[in-house]
Design a protein around this motif. Structure first.
Motif, PDB file in Angstrom:
ATOM      1  N   SER A 229       0.822  -1.111   0.009  1.00  0.00           N
ATOM      2  CA  SER A 229      -0.161   0.019  -0.041  1.00  0.00           C
ATOM      3  C   SER A 229       0.795   1.299  -0.120  1.00  0.00           C
ATOM      4  O   SER A 229       2.187   1.099   0.469  1.00  0.00           O
ATOM      5  CB  SER A 229      -0.973  -0.191   1.072  1.00  0.00           C
ATOM      6  OG  SER A 229       0.069   0.151   2.482  1.00  0.00           O
ATOM      7  N   GLU A 231       0.913   4.663   1.832  1.00  0.00           N
ATOM      8  CA  GLU A 231       0.219   5.201   3.074  1.00  0.00           C
ATOM      9  C   GLU A 231       0.435   6.769   2.988  1.00  0.00           C
ATOM     10  O   GLU A 231       1.721   7.248   2.793  1.00  0.00           O
ATOM     11  CB  GLU A 231       0.551   4.682   4.314  1.00  0.00           C
ATOM     12  CG  GLU A 231       0.151   3.350   4.490  1.00  0.00           C
ATOM     13  CD  GLU A 231       0.596   2.674   5.918  1.00  0.00           C
ATOM     14  OE1 GLU A 231      -0.075   1.729   6.375  1.00  0.00           O
ATOM     15  OE2 GLU A 231       1.524   3.427   6.601  1.00  0.00           O
ATOM     16  N   GLU A 247      -4.950   5.524   2.856  1.00  0.00           N
ATOM     17  CA  GLU A 247      -4.092   4.818   2.149  1.00  0.00           C
ATOM     18  C   GLU A 247      -4.603   4.116   0.837  1.00  0.00           C
ATOM     19  O   GLU A 247      -5.922   4.149   0.451  1.00  0.00           O
ATOM     20  CB  GLU A 247      -3.613   3.507   2.946  1.00  0.00           C
ATOM     21  CG  GLU A 247      -4.663   2.231   3.339  1.00  0.00           C
ATOM     22  CD  GLU A 247      -4.159   1.373   4.217  1.00  0.00           C
ATOM     23  OE1 GLU A 247      -3.015   1.113   4.221  1.00  0.00           O
ATOM     24  OE2 GLU A 247      -5.278   0.528   4.519  1.00  0.00           O
ATOM     25  N   ALA A 249      -4.160   0.804  -2.125  1.00  0.00           N
ATOM     26  CA  ALA A 249      -3.744  -0.583  -2.022  1.00  0.00           C
ATOM     27  C   ALA A 249      -2.865  -0.475  -3.443  1.00  0.00           C
ATOM     28  O   ALA A 249      -3.504   0.204  -4.523  1.00  0.00           O
ATOM     29  CB  ALA A 249      -4.821  -1.380  -2.264  1.00  0.00           C
TER      30      ALA A 249
END
Length: 574
Positions: A229, A231, A247, A249
């Motif tokens: 991910s 963030e 966040e 993915a």
């Protein structure tokens, strides 16, 4: 967690982020595209099933070697009355309830009585000497008859009319947004008479996601065992609070991230974007101002999953009805795409549409993000002979690009031409990255995995200005504070960050070293919009910030130099 780490960082310039990020809502075109993709997937699945049925030859006919169906045998009917009593399962007796009651009474006699005391200590309970059945009331009458209660009311037993009794059942609230998203309501309004705006729920937490003018935003690419991910962190300098704002993915392990402010596509315009390189050959560009986003704005290069090949002719069998008229080709790279992992990225601070990428395929590619996903790279530089570990645009000369590759190669090239002259230098081991000195624009610095850090004047790269070993266990990255001349930082797998004064021609002098608590460190960088804020990360799977303004020795060495640099910047802007 085991096998978790932050592989790279990138800062968001102050003012680039939208103060009020919005949540993702698919447009009508995107919804139609998703429906079309679903229909295509269903067609492919049906075609695959038809092909499988055709291959096994089970069409209900004899293929010459299989068994044929025999004649139908009709079984005689059986009269239930002729069966033994124990096999008449459809006949029930009312005696079962009596037998059950007798059994329960027997169990009670086994549990209660003899010397067993089930009462509460200190309390005496009168024995039940009624001798009646367990269904009898306290006066020996049937328990179903009316019994006078203490308040004068009467309990008429289990056959009482309960129509007037209040409904004590509890219901969970209906999630209208969830039902609408699942299309359970068929597009109907779950609350037709409420008169409320559909966006009222989304607006309830707007204040929680707002970004304040003084907030610091930093991007961290994180990878865990089976999840990757990007963030987006927010740091509040006033109170020292650091938290994950949202966040995104990612499809694969992230290797590099770069922040940019030019939206892809012909329309262009200012934006708050992140380019992410992974083990996949494509470069994904994400909109950081959209929460819960599912897809990138575009992907530069990568694989082409939409190709189709002519259908395979049926050999030895007739074509089944509804069989697919096409077959999918294996995914292949787009024209001009990298063919291996993207290891480094740099978004030009001068020409905001120019993005440089270095790959394990040994090439450096220059992209024009305004061309979007369908665009090929503008130039492909092939002067390196091994994996390209780092690329860096010059902070003020928009056509000068530095790069480094495995084998110790460092090069400076003119990005306007492919195959032009390249000035090169060599490190004693594989480089970890290159960085320009923002206060001395002719100086290029590179760090190597053996711990060596070297600086060259790009006008003469045959001999470095200075070279030294910053960390005995290897140097993972090098960075400069653009607000303070000479302030340089390095990080290492020894879990420390070292702060250097590199303002003198004789070479850097170490000012401080600190163990950051982030495990083995792989990346370090300074905040571009304010002085003396440093971030680093690594195997500890957490972002670590170091506010150098709290350190007395930093003020002693750099305070006057920083004030002079800020005054010069103000004169330049004026």
């Amino acid at each position: 967690p085991r096998n978790s780490m932050i592989s790279c960082l990138s800062w968001v310039r102050r003012g680039a982020a939208d103060p009020a990020p919005r949540r993702y809502r698919p447009s009508a075109e995107e919804a139609e595209a998703m429906r079309a993709a679903t229909d295509a997937a269903k067609e492919d699945l049906a075609a695959a099933e038809d092909d499988a049925d055709g291959d096994d030859g089970s069409d209900g006919t004899d293929d010459g070697g299989g068994a044929t169906a025999g004649p139908t045998v009709k079984l005689p009917l059986v009269d239930i009355s002729e069966l033994p009593a124990e096999l008449r399962m459809d006949e029930y007796s009312d005696d079962d309830d009596d037998d059950g009651a007798a059994g329960r009474a027997m169990v009670s006699s086994l549990l209660v009585g003899q010397d067993t005391d089930l009462g509460v200590p200190g309390e005496d309970f009168p024995a039940d000497d009624s001798g009646g059945d367990e269904d009898d009331g306290p006066d020996g009458t049937d328990g179903e008859e009316e019994v006078e209660m203490a308040d004068g009311d009467y309990d008429s037993g289990p056959d009482d009319d309960l129509e007037d009794a209040p409904d004590s059942r509890e219901y969970s609230p209906v999630d209208a947004d969830l039902l609408a998203g699942m299309d359970v309501t068929g597009g109907a309004n779950v609350y037709p008479d409420s008169g409320e705006d559909d966006d009222s729920d989304d607006d309830s937490d707007v204040g929680d996601t707002d970004i304040k003018p003084d907030d610091v935003v930093v991007l961290a690419a994180k990878a865990e065992e089976d999840f990757a991910s990007l963030e987006v962190y927010v740091y509040e300098p006033a109170n020292g609070n650091l938290y994950v704002h949202h966040e995104i993915a990612l499809p694969s392990f992230p290797l590099c991230v770069a922040h940019g402010e030019e939206r892809p596509g012909a329309a262009g315009g200012a934006g708050n974007l992140a380019a992410v390189g992974t083990f996949d050959p494509g470069i994904e560009i994400w909109d950081l101002d959209v929460l819960d986003v599912l897809e990138p704005l575009c992907t530069l290069g990568g694989t082409d999953d939409g190709r189709s090949l002519p259908p395979v002719p049926a050999a030895g069998r007739k074509k089944k009805k509804g069989a697919a008229s096409r077959r999918r080709a294996p995914p292949g790279p787009k024209a001009g795409s990298h063919t291996d992992a993207v290891m480094s990225l740099s978004w030009s601070p001068v020409h905001r549409r120019a993005l440089a990428s270095g790959s394990a395929d040994r090439s450096v590619r220059i992209w024009d993000v305004s061309r979007g996903s369908d665009g090929a790279p503008v130039h492909v530089l092939t002067h390196h002979r091994d994996k390209v570990a780092g690329v860096a645009w010059h902070p003020s000369e928009g056509t000068v690009l530095a790069s480094c590759a495995y084998g110790g190669a460092v090069g400076v090239s003119d990005a306007r031409t492919a195959g032009g002259a390249v000035r090169t230098a060599t490190l004693p081991s594989d480089p970890e990255g290159v960085e320009w000195d923002p206060c001395r624009p002719q100086c290029l610095v590179a760090a190597a995995e053996c711990g060596t850090v070297a600086c060259w004047d790009v006008r003469r790269m045959d001999t470095p200005i200075w070279k030294f070993v910053a960390h005995e266990m290897g140097t993972g990255a090098v960075a400069f504070d653009r607000h303070t001349p000479g302030m340089m930082a390095t990080c290492s797998v020894d879990k420390t960050v070292a702060l250097w004064d590199a303002h003198h021609q004789s070479g850097p002098t170490q000012i401080a070293t600190k163990e950051m608590g982030g495990g083995k460190l792989h990346t370090v960088s300074f905040y571009p919009s304010a002085p003396w804020l440093l971030g680093c990360a690594g195997s500890g799977n957490q972002l670590c910030l170091w506010d150098l303004g709290d350190e007395g020795y930093v003020k002693k060495n750099f305070e006057g130099r920083a004030a002079t640099a800020e005054a010069q910047d103000e004169r330049t802007k004026a």
